[in-house]
Design an enzyme around this catalytic site. Structure first.
Site, PDB file in Angstrom:
ATOM      1  N   PHE A  21       0.695  -1.213  -0.064  1.00 13.20           N
ATOM      2  CA  PHE A  21       0.025   0.034  -0.186  1.00 13.20           C
ATOM      3  C   PHE A  21       0.814   1.321   0.082  1.00 13.20           C
ATOM      4  CE2 PHE A  21      -2.151  -3.449   2.294  1.00 13.20           C
ATOM      5  CZ  PHE A  21      -3.448  -3.477   1.375  1.00 13.20           C
ATOM      6  N   ASP A  22       0.333   2.299  -0.655  1.00 10.60           N
ATOM      7  CA  ASP A  22       0.964   3.561  -0.362  1.00 10.60           C
ATOM      8  C   ASP A  22       0.224   4.458   0.431  1.00 10.60           C
ATOM      9  OD1 ASP A  22      -0.910   4.687  -1.918  1.00 10.60           O
ATOM     10  OD2 ASP A  22       0.225   4.711  -3.689  1.00 10.60           O
ATOM     11  N   THR A  23      -1.188   4.017   0.661  1.00 14.79           N
ATOM     12  CA  THR A  23      -2.045   4.981   1.555  1.00 14.79           C
ATOM     13  C   THR A  23      -2.665   4.109   2.594  1.00 14.79           C
ATOM     14  OG1 THR A  23      -2.201   6.641  -0.165  1.00 14.79           O
ATOM     15  CG2 THR A  23      -3.973   6.456   1.421  1.00 14.79           C
TER      16      THR A  23
END
Ligand code: PLP
Ligand code: CA
Length: 322
Positions: A21-23
């Site tokens: 994930f990036d968020t």
């Protein structure tokens, strides 16, 4: 659905999880804290996530949680009684550095929906508020006119003259086109009567969120979804809800933060709000923690309302990633 993956104590799985994930969208109460008590290790966990991730290609001139220097963290709460600013203050006070733009609450979600999606014409766009100051502040931030709310004139017993004036319309504001119901600690017959009669005259019925209960002091009290019931019952209408799990909120978050849904994970304690929100939003994953309202026994049931893709005992277990 696949069996949720248990991450606590599994360093490899934890790293794989974080790398996916990036968020991260964080539910607040039950994940980060309970009331005013921040859970142990939570600030450090946020710090770790914010520092983990992409290789720095520019000098460190960004805030510590910039998406360019680590995972992006957004706080998504159904609590409409506080504004985003008040939430940012609370986060900072609990050693989680944040600013207003890191917070997305159900009061703000409602205000955005009213001002940018509904866009009722002037003269028909006033909101009758059943709720606390958080709702008023967010409506004001979006330039939406409102009445009711914390106004002392509505915090009193109903009189025979009120019944008369509400029925004949002389006490009603002709500009009201929306009734917005959030958690109101001063709910009373007078406010409900006004709300009902705006609805009977065609106002749009909105709810900040429909959490049936509110966790406080290790017990449950009435949530926004419970104080709205008399209005729904008397009007025969169901409100459109704008907190988790409403996809109107997800769409607004996606627009604001330019989310890549497949690289976004929703972290929460409640199945019918947080986990459902992430699943219906087709996010890349959902993480359930055992420190709030629902426990793993709740999604292990046959008729579980939502089943997460990952679970941990507590948020700070993520710290044990390498
Ligand atoms: N609504 C109110 C009024 C609350 O006080 C809370 C928790 O503090 C909630 C809803 C649930 O908030 P969250 O979505 O952060 O769990
Ligand atoms: Ca929660």
């Amino acid at each position: 659905a696949a069996e949720p993956k248990y991450l606590t104590g599994d360093k490899v799985a934890l790293n794989e999880f974080i790398d996916k994930f990036d968020t991260f969208l964080f539910d607040c109460d039950g994940v980060l804290w309970s009331g005013d008590h921040v859970y142990e290790g939570v600030p450090e966990t946020l710090q770790l996530l914010r520092s983990k991730g992409w290789v720095l290609t520019a000098p460190l001139t960004f805030t510590p949680h910039s998406p360019l220097t680590g995972k992006r963290t957004v706080f998504v709460t159904n609590n409409s009684t506080k504004s985003r600013g008040e939430y940012a203050k609370k986060l900072n006070g609990l050693d989680i550095p944040s600013d207003v733009e890191d917070v997305f609450g159900s009061a703000y979600s409602s205000a955005v929906y009213i001002s940018r999606i509904l866009k009722l014409p002037a003269g028909k766009n006033k909101v009758f508020v059943i709720g606390e100051a958080g709702v008023e502040k967010e409506l004001a931030s979006e330039g939406v006119p409102f009445i009711g709310g914390t106004d002392e004139n509505f915090r009193r017993d109903i009189t025979p003259a009120d019944f008369q004036g509400i029925a004949d319309g002389s006490l009603l504001d002709p500009e009201v086109g929306i009734v917005l119901c959030g958690l109101d600690f001063h709910i009373n017959y007078l406010k409900l009567a006004h709300g009902l009669h705006y609805l009977r005259r065609g106002a749009i019925f909105l709810a900040t969120n429909i959490d049936s209960t509110l966790p406080l002091h290790h017990d449950l009290f009435l949530g926004a979804g419970s104080v709205m019931v008399p209005l729904a019952n008397a009007s025969g209408q169901k409100p459109l809800e704008l907190g988790k799990p409403s996809q109107a909120m997800m769409d607004a978050i996606e627009g604001k933060f330019q989310l890549d849904r497949s690289k976004t994970c929703m972290i929460g304690d409640r199945l019918n709000t947080d986990i459902k929100f992430g699943i219906e939003g087709k996010l890349g994953g959902t993480l359930h923690v055992q420190t709030g309202v629902d426990k793993k026994e709740d999604w292990q049931k046959k008729d579980a309302i939502a089943v997460p893709s990952f679970y941990v005992d507590k948020l700070s277990d993520l710290r044990h990633a390498a």
